[in-house]
Design a protein around this motif. Structure first.
Motif, PDB file in Angstrom:
ATOM      1  N   ARG A 408       0.830  -1.326  -0.139  1.00 36.38           N
ATOM      2  CA  ARG A 408       0.134  -0.102  -0.124  1.00 36.38           C
ATOM      3  C   ARG A 408       0.760   1.288  -0.015  1.00 36.38           C
ATOM      4  O   ARG A 408       2.169   1.308   0.586  1.00 36.38           O
ATOM      5  N   THR A 441      -9.788   0.650  -4.821  1.00 32.35           N
ATOM      6  CA  THR A 441     -10.266   1.558  -3.940  1.00 32.35           C
ATOM      7  C   THR A 441      -9.199   2.346  -3.493  1.00 32.35           C
ATOM      8  O   THR A 441      -8.365   2.125  -3.182  1.00 32.35           O
ATOM      9  N   ARG A 443      -8.620   5.570  -0.930  1.00 34.83           N
ATOM     10  CA  ARG A 443      -9.081   6.091   0.474  1.00 34.83           C
ATOM     11  C   ARG A 443      -8.470   7.384   0.803  1.00 34.83           C
ATOM     12  O   ARG A 443      -7.420   7.737   0.300  1.00 34.83           O
ATOM     13  N   TRP A 464      -1.370  -0.291   8.485  1.00 27.53           N
ATOM     14  CA  TRP A 464      -1.704  -0.326   7.043  1.00 27.53           C
ATOM     15  C   TRP A 464      -2.854  -1.450   6.833  1.00 27.53           C
ATOM     16  O   TRP A 464      -4.048  -1.126   6.015  1.00 27.53           O
ATOM     17  N   ALA A 467      -9.033  -2.197   8.807  1.00 27.02           N
ATOM     18  CA  ALA A 467      -9.916  -1.823   8.001  1.00 27.02           C
ATOM     19  C   ALA A 467     -11.036  -0.839   9.023  1.00 27.02           C
ATOM     20  O   ALA A 467     -11.913  -0.377   8.446  1.00 27.02           O
ATOM     21  N   PHE A 469     -10.929   3.063  10.358  1.00 29.26           N
ATOM     22  CA  PHE A 469     -10.143   4.085   9.968  1.00 29.26           C
ATOM     23  C   PHE A 469     -10.318   5.028  10.793  1.00 29.26           C
ATOM     24  O   PHE A 469     -10.952   6.341  10.723  1.00 29.26           O
ATOM     25  N   SER A 487     -13.790   7.100   0.612  1.00 26.48           N
ATOM     26  CA  SER A 487     -13.403   6.207  -0.270  1.00 26.48           C
ATOM     27  C   SER A 487     -14.130   6.282  -1.467  1.00 26.48           C
ATOM     28  O   SER A 487     -15.087   6.797  -1.740  1.00 26.48           O
ATOM     29  N   THR A 518      -3.779   3.980  -1.154  1.00 30.25           N
ATOM     30  CA  THR A 518      -4.608   2.771  -1.788  1.00 30.25           C
ATOM     31  C   THR A 518      -5.205   1.942  -0.475  1.00 30.25           C
ATOM     32  O   THR A 518      -4.329   1.375   0.283  1.00 30.25           O
ATOM     33  N   ASP A 519      -6.427   1.370  -0.650  1.00 32.50           N
ATOM     34  CA  ASP A 519      -6.821   0.545   0.288  1.00 32.50           C
ATOM     35  C   ASP A 519      -6.296  -0.749   0.457  1.00 32.50           C
ATOM     36  O   ASP A 519      -6.191  -1.361   1.494  1.00 32.50           O
ATOM     37  N   SER A 520      -6.006  -1.341  -0.717  1.00 35.88           N
ATOM     38  CA  SER A 520      -5.259  -2.801  -0.713  1.00 35.88           C
ATOM     39  C   SER A 520      -3.685  -2.680  -1.227  1.00 35.88           C
ATOM     40  O   SER A 520      -3.414  -1.528  -1.728  1.00 35.88           O
TER      41      SER A 520
END
Length: 644
Positions: A408, A441, A443, A464, A467, A469, A487, A518-520
């Protein structure tokens, strides 16, 4: 014989090995002290490097011990003082011509009194900038007062700084200032002297013809020409608008443009109220009617309160003030395509003082584009600039995931405390434009720092992989509060406006940040482009307006800037220190850290960075030690870092 010239008025203080001399009771000017002259205190001497101001000198390091309030002598023996004999003869003639009791000794703008070593008894001293005047008596300058002409300043204002002999007008009278000040209203005698008073009111003149009048003509209240018999000698003129109000026989009035002659007043009635036939009337002049009234044909033009009507109808006024909520103001701005203040600097990475645009590697929490920091989960990424991503988007910041192992990554910007504390207890909204090379996704969040102002933890990512936030989960728990998070699902290679997020900043906020990530985890060579980032008051984003480049660059130099230091010297000596005081192009946020970017050139000096001394937010002393004797120079490109 003629003695060697010197100056020794007052006392001095200097620290052991110090380079700053502070005088008391001294007036060091460009004539009685010059760089190159010699300072003696007791049995020790030092060379004068610079005359900083009338009470401070810069010298070579003081070889003696610390002294305070000591007697001293400045020997005016620097070779640059020597001129040719012909020049000296001309100067002597000029001095003889000026050396009369009637010639003024002029006082510099920075001095508060004349140099006591100058002038003779009976001679005058003048400070042209203030008009202050002294006369020397018994070897002492005696203050005489201020002698200058009146300065006409117009109407008095509480916002104006007034000086002696400024003249203002207030309520018909005029006053002269007798003491420098701001916002003391005449006729306060501590600050003003009356020059001319307003005159008394004159006698009342004779009564002229007036409007009004009455009539007993019997007439119907209708739209038509109406002829009234009334008094002679009234003030009506042809073309005046007159209203006749019925006082008997009917209730109502009629009005219109009139003609008047003798005792006959004819009104061409075009506006009426009421009905019936009036048998007695009061007459008077009226103004022209507006575009309409509260009847169906008049479109609310004469409502009793336009402001109340606008509020009741849910409309925004432009003809007067109106109280709107933050949400209403945001909506109005969006509706009219207006733009509000952006609290972020360098919103698209258009300013790149460090030269990362062509593509450079950046590790976690490293600055890249001015005021922006790279964030990575594990390894370095490559940052670069994207030009003309689309029409209307000339700049964007690109981050490329350069690591073979997926990770990420993102970026963050912190806002200095002094430039965001007005957002406390206010609604704020974040907007931006983004693109990713892979469908993923993206964020983003607004996060506030509640710890010591400007003493931030730049990397606020704690986990990181979380999930959740919030502070203590994805974000660090110490002194951080999440104002808002959001997001958006990005399509590959598609420029997209992010879904704007809004929140209310707490009253404890000292710094505010905007963060994207980046979410993932993303595979090698995936890119993230960010631009047009905007943090503003309100709940609805307004139109993005690019910053003025010159203004934005000046603002960014408050935090980081390159500076070139170059000096050339004649006849340097091995081991001698040579340099000068350098002033920054603009004031920095804090005393900067200096680092060498590169050595551009050198002769008889080392290529290493110069030594610094006395750094402040506006400048400092730079010097190097000569490595050999002869004519030498050095030229270095340095960075000044005062970032958060």
């Amino acid at each position: 014989m003629t003695a060697l010239l010197s100056y020794s008025i007052g006392t001095v203080s200097v620290a052991a090995d110090g380079t700053t001399v502070t005088g008391s009771g001294v007036i060091w000017s460009g004539s009685n002290v010059k760089p190159g002259d010699r300072l003696d205190i007791g049995h020790f001497s030092a060379l004068i490097v610079d005359v900083v101001d009338p009470t401070h000198l810069t010298i070579t390091p003081w070889p003696g011990s610390t002294v305070s309030g000591a007697s001293y002598v400045i020997w005016q023996d620097y070779p640059q003082r020597v001129t040719g004999i012909v020049t000296m003869q001309s100067v002597n003639k000029l001095v003889d011509a000026l050396n009369t009791s009637g010639f003024f000794v002029f006082v510099d703008i920075a001095d508060t009194e004349p140099d006591p070593s100058l002038g003779d008894d009976g001679q005058y001293a003048l400070q042209p900038t203030t008009g202050k005047q002294w006369v020397k008596s018994g070897g002492i300058w005696v203050y005489q007062g201020i002698y200058k002409a009146f300065q006409i300043k117009g109407a008095w204002s509480g916002a104006t700084a007034y000086a002696v002999n400024d003249v203002v007008a207030l309520s018909g009278s005029s006053y002269a200032c007798v003491l420098d000040h701001t916002n003391h209203t005449p006729p306060n005698t501590s600050y003003w002297q009356l020059l001319a008073s307003i005159g008394s009111t004159g006698a009342t003149g004779p009564t002229g013809a007036g409007y009004g009048g009455t009539s007993t003509t019997s007439l119907a209240i209708t739209v038509a020409s109406k002829v009234f018999t009334t008094q002679a000698g009234l003030a009506y003129t042809n073309g005046a608008r007159v209203r006749a109000t019925a006082t008997a026989g009917a209730t109502g009035w009629l009005e219109g443009v009139a003609t008047y002659s003798g005792t006959t007043l004819t009104i061409t009635s075009d506006k009426i109220s009421g009905s019936g036939t009036g048998t007695a009337w009061n007459l008077n002049v009226v103004g022209e009617p507006g575009a309409g009234d509260l009847t169906s044909a008049n479109n609310l033009s004469d409502v009793a309160s336009a402001a109340s009507a606008a509020t009741n109808l849910g409309v925004v006024r432009y003809g007067g003030s109106q109280s709107l909520t933050d949400a209403q103001q945001s909506q109005v701005q969006a509706n009219i395509g207006g733009s509000r203040k952006n609290y972020l600097l360098n919103p698209s990475g258009e300013i790149d003082q460090e030269g990362v645009s062509a593509g450079v590697s950046r590790s976690d929490v490293a600055y890249d584009f001015d005021q922006w920091l790279t964030l990575t989960q594990s390894a370095a990424v490559t940052v670069s600039a994207i030009a003309n991503a689309e029409d209307g988007t000339p700049f964007m910041m690109r981050t490329l995931q350069a690591n073979a192992t997926a990770q990420r990554f993102g970026r963050i910007q912190w806002i200095e405390s002094g430039f965001c504390r007005d957002l406390r207890a206010q609604s704020v909204v974040l907007s931006a434009r983004a693109k990713m090379s892979a469908a993923a996704t993206l964020r983003y969040a607004l996060v506030e720092w509640t710890g010591t102002a400007d003493a931030i933890t730049k990397d606020i990512v704690s986990d990181w992989t979380s999930a959740t936030f919030t502070a203590g989960n994805f974000f660090t728990s110490t002194s951080t509060t999440v104002v808002a998070a959001g997001s958006i699902a990005m399509s590959a290679n598609t420029l997209t406006d992010i879904a704007a997020i809004t929140g209310t900043v707490s009253g404890s906020m000292n710094n505010l940040s905007v963060i994207f990530w980046t979410d993932s985890t993303q595979a090698q060579n995936v890119t993230l482009d960010i631009g047009k980032v905007k943090v503003e008051k309100g709940t609805i984003p307004s139109k993005f307006t690019p910053p003025v480049r010159s203004t934005e660059l000046q603002a960014l130099k408050r935090y980081w800037q390159p500076i070139r230091i170059g000096f050339q010297f004649a006849a340097v000596t091995t081991g001698g220190a040579y340099g000068n005081v350098q002033t920054w192009p603009c004031e920095m946020r804090a005393t900067p850290t200096v680092a060498q970017i590169s050595n551009i050139g050198v002769d008889h000096f080392p290529t290493t960075a110069p030594t610094t001394s006395g750094l402040t937010t506006i400048g400092g002393l730079f010097y190097k030690t000569a490595s050999a004797s002869g004519n030498g120079f050095y030229d270095d490109l340095l960075s000044l870092n005062a970032r958060l």
